[in-house]
Design an enzyme around this catalytic site. Structure first.
Site, PDB file in Angstrom:
ATOM      1  CG  ASP A   1     -69.901  23.390  22.064  1.00 47.18           C
ATOM      2  OD1 ASP A   1     -69.579  22.202  22.220  1.00 47.18           O
ATOM      3  OD2 ASP A   1     -69.089  24.335  22.140  1.00 47.18           O
TER       4      ASP A   1
HETATM    5  C1  GLC Z   1     -65.684  24.004  21.937  1.00 48.73           C
HETATM    6  C2  GLC Z   1     -66.078  22.813  22.744  1.00 48.73           C
HETATM    7  C3  GLC Z   1     -66.641  23.140  24.101  1.00 48.73           C
HETATM    8  C4  GLC Z   1     -66.014  24.407  24.632  1.00 48.73           C
HETATM    9  C5  GLC Z   1     -66.427  25.549  23.718  1.00 48.73           C
HETATM   10  C6  GLC Z   1     -65.798  26.873  24.139  1.00 48.73           C
HETATM   11  O1  GLC Z   1     -66.002  23.840  20.594  1.00 48.73           O
HETATM   12  O2  GLC Z   1     -66.979  21.900  22.125  1.00 48.73           O
HETATM   13  O3  GLC Z   1     -66.368  22.018  24.940  1.00 48.73           O
HETATM   14  O4  GLC Z   1     -66.476  24.657  25.950  1.00 48.73           O
HETATM   15  O5  GLC Z   1     -66.110  25.291  22.358  1.00 48.73           O
HETATM   16  O6  GLC Z   1     -64.419  26.833  23.971  1.00 48.73           O
END
Ligand code: GLC
Length: 724
Positions: free
Chosen positions: A247
């Site tokens: 993430d």
């Molecule tokens: C965010 C979220 C995730 C998302 C990623 C990219 O922090 O936790 O769900 O896909 O970053 O935006």
């Protein structure tokens, strides 16, 4: 490939447009030329992706095309109801269609990789991300996980409108203590296996091409360093062969978790645990080459990860034609089509949940002389889209007020007053609101949360209506006119103070681009509400976390006994149960009939129930089947959802619905996490919500140990071409 080129394929950089965390490493054209980027986050547009793709393909040594990834959570330009709302439709075929249209729009804008579906089970409404999933139940959550993966990836592999779907956030992110986002999750292995893992396993069975690791730790091990779950379970036990992506800067956060002392430690731990792609922390690029030169195991892990990334690019046909997703003409042709808007309106209509309708206030007649519409949210087209709305444009969305205005007869006078907002305690708008309400024949109050009060990093410790909205409801109720409350919100709210004063309450969530029209369709009776809650609504925040599928305890709550599991100040039951939802007609159920009262564990049990429409209007009903293992070696939920089906019934008509239960439904996990079926009785409950009363009992005649994991995909969805 050089080591640097390999690590480049494992590096995802931000495009500078989408930050959901600490400022990301933003990728430059020079980074691409150096082979330092394998994929981008948050970069889209046929022209832009074509330009960057050309640099990767024509100006690098290996000509490897880029992947473009983004969060297309509930639509790209045409926005659908937020996922929790879509789950309230209990219509998985519809969910697949919506995901497919989202993929058509997103791929037309050059996107290959979708960071959706979010499949986290959530039983604590304080957690802001409850809005992004399918609610509290693993069976319903697995059904929507499968539908959304199939919709996003499409049925023609390699077509230029297929996206790589990503089941996220692996795992137990929704079990955050105190409902506080990013917080510790500390649950038992049994709860992990029975509640939080199934939707991920269903997504993997459905062919999801990617998994995203969660920010949280689980029982002392951060998920970005959780080898047991990322490798032993996900890859070895389930056979997942897709890409695992971190993430947002999740690898770097291993230092904040306190399990890595340096960036090099964090990179090593994440790669060793099974994270293939580093989303925007930049640590893989900076640290892995030197580490891998000293450690052959890391070098092998890098090769495995690179192979999976290249296979993903191959699966989309990018080595044959790197520009196939970057077509300006296709982009224009596939954006905001009338068909997409119509589907958004259909999905929004089915997502609406009628919570209360005392005195059958709804549907309202379209020909009222005067109608008062009150509330800042009534005119808020940003909130009607909800968060994670990709490139959805508020100016293209239909507000609740606009939808009402378009639906009523030309003779109806619609008076609007802001009254109060979710964002402030200012009550100066009350007088104007009361004046409008006094001169109206009926009042529609639109209250709830603005779209930025749910979603990531949007946990709330109080769940009553925010701002001065509760006071507004009280003032409007005192005027003694028919009062309808429409809720815009991304989570269960504590509505006791609302429901006591408003005879009609319609849950609209964040209904998307066509939200206002869909709400008007239901409010004025052009469509019968059929939505059912995918998550319990508590009476008080102190009840959380909660679920209908709770355990009985040794002292089940009893009004007549003091020393039982209950509160002194609040009833233990939710204000609205999982599966609750009213229509404009009435449905009644016969007692379910079973194909047998005693069955072998290898057998199948058919459960048939007749549903009657005993009201005056046609309507849709979501028939729900719950199962209880009455006595077992381990405590079992008081009931678990094991089947559901939508029926459409004309007034006075009836339909027989048949469910089939089998070993996957009877099985439980023994102390060694192996599936077993134990002899004994089970009770089936069938009805229009999780408090269904109609029941029947059967007996499994002998126990059996089962091999394998069985399927996490609900039985009615199992055949790949299943149409349910
Ligand atoms: C965010 C979220 C995730 C998302 C990623 C990219 O922090 O936790 O769900 O896909 O970053 O935006």
């Amino acid at each position: 490939m050089t080591l640097e080129e390999k690590v480049g394929q494992l590096t995802q950089m931000g495009g500078g447009t989408q930050a959901t965390g600490p400022q990301a490493a933003t990728g430059t054209e020079e980074d691409i030329r150096r082979g330092h980027i394998g994929s981008f986050l948050g970069v889209w547009g046929a022209e832009t992706t074509r330009r960057l793709q050309r640099i990767a393909v024509e100006e690098t040594r290996l000509h490897i095309p880029l992947l473009f990834a983004s969060d297309v959570i509930h639509g790209f330009r045409t926005i659908f109801p937020v996922p929790l709302a879509e789950a309230a439709s209990w219509d998985v075929a519809l969910a697949e269609r919506c995901a497919r249209v989202a993929a058509l729009e997103a791929t037309a804008h050059g996107l290959h990789w979708d960071y959706a579906p979010m499949v986290d089970i959530a039983r604590d409404a304080r957690w802001g991300r409850v809005v992004e999933g399918a609610g509290e139940d693993p069976f319903l959550g697995s059904a929507f996980a499968v539908a959304r993966v199939r919709g996003l990836q499409g049925h023609t592999p390699g077509s230029a409108d297929a996206m790589i779907a990503t089941a996220k956030h692996f795992v137990a992110y929704g079990a955050a203590e105190a409902g506080r986002d990013y917080n510790t999750a500390d649950i038992s292995e049994r709860t992990l296996r029975e509640v939080y893992l199934p939707p991920f396993r269903a997504a993997v069975e459905a062919g999801a091409g990617s998994i995203m690791a969660a920010f949280n730790e689980l029982a002392g091990v951060p998920m970005h360093a959780n080898r047991r779950l990322l490798r032993d379970v996900l890859r070895d036990e389930w056979g997942f062969r897709g890409v695992v992506v971190s993430d947002y800067a999740g690898i770097e956060q291993l230092m904040a978790h306190g399990v890595a002392a340096t960036p090099a430690d964090a990179a090593r731990e994440a790669l060793s645990a099974g994270i293939d792609v580093d989303m925007v922390s930049g640590l893989y690029l900076r640290e892995l080459p030197a580490l891998a030169r000293r450690d052959p195991r890391l070098s092998r892990a890098i090769d495995d990860a690179v192979r999976r990334v290249l296979q993903a690019k191959q699966s989309l046909g990018l080595f044959d034609d790197p520009y196939r997703y970057s077509d300006v003409a296709r982009e224009a042709a596939r954006t905001s089509t009338p068909e997409a808007r119509a589907l958004s309106r259909e999905a929004a209509r089915e997502s609406l949940v009628l919570l209360e309708n005392r005195g059958q206030i709804l549907p309202l007649p379209k020909g009222l002389a005067t109608l008062a519409v009150i509330g800042a949210l009534a005119d808020d087209t940003r909130s009607v889209l909800g968060n994670w709305a990709a490139v959805g444009r508020p100016q293209e969305a239909v507000s609740i007020l606009a939808g009402i205005r378009a639906a009523v007869s030309p003779k109806t006078r619609v008076l609007y007053a802001r009254g109060a907002s979710a964002r402030s305690d200012d009550t100066s708008g009350f007088a104007e609101a009361e004046s409008a309400a006094r001169s109206a024949d009926a009042i529609i109050a639109v209250v709830g949360e603005t779209e930025d009060m749910s979603g990531e990093a949007r946990s709330r410790a109080r769940l009553e209506l925010p701002g001065a909205q509760q006071g507004l409801i009280e003032r409007l109720a005192a005027i003694q006119k028919p009062l309808v409350v429409i809720l815009l919100n991304g989570r269960p709210l504590v509505l006791s103070g609302v429901v006591a004063r408003a005879p009609a309450v319609l849950e609209a969530w964040y209904p998307g681009s066509e939200g206002g029209n869909a709400v008007a369709d239901v409010v004025f009776g052009d469509h019968d509400p059929s939505g059912k809650l995918p998550i319990s609504f508590p009476r008080a925040v102190g009840q959380l976390p909660m679920s209908y599928a709770h355990k009985p305890t040794g002292r089940p709550p009893s009004d007549s006994e003091s020393y039982t599991s209950k509160y002194l100040d609040v009833a233990v039951t939710p204000l609205y149960v999982f599966g609750h939802g009213l229509g404009y007609t009435r449905f009644e159920y016969d007692t379910p009939r079973l194909s047998a009262t005693r069955i072998d564990p290898e057998g199948e049990l058919r459960v048939q129930v007749t549903v009657h429409n005993t009201g005056q209007r046609a309507g849709d009903e979501v028939v729900q089947l719950y199962l209880r293992d009455d006595v077992a070696s381990f405590t079992r939920p008081v009931r678990s959802l094991r089947g559901f089906a939508r029926v459409s019934l004309a007034p006075g008509s009836a339909e027989e619905v048949t469910f089939t239960l089998d070993r996957d439904d009877f099985a439980l996990l023994d102390a060694d996490d192996k599936r077993v079926i134990e002899a004994g009785t089970f009770t089936v409950f069938v009805g229009g919500s999780s408090s269904a009363e109609r029941s029947a009992q059967f007996e499994v005649t002998r126990g059996e140990r089962l091999t394998g994991r069985g399927s996490a995909v609900p039985r009615f969805m199992r055949s790949a071409s299943a149409r349910w």
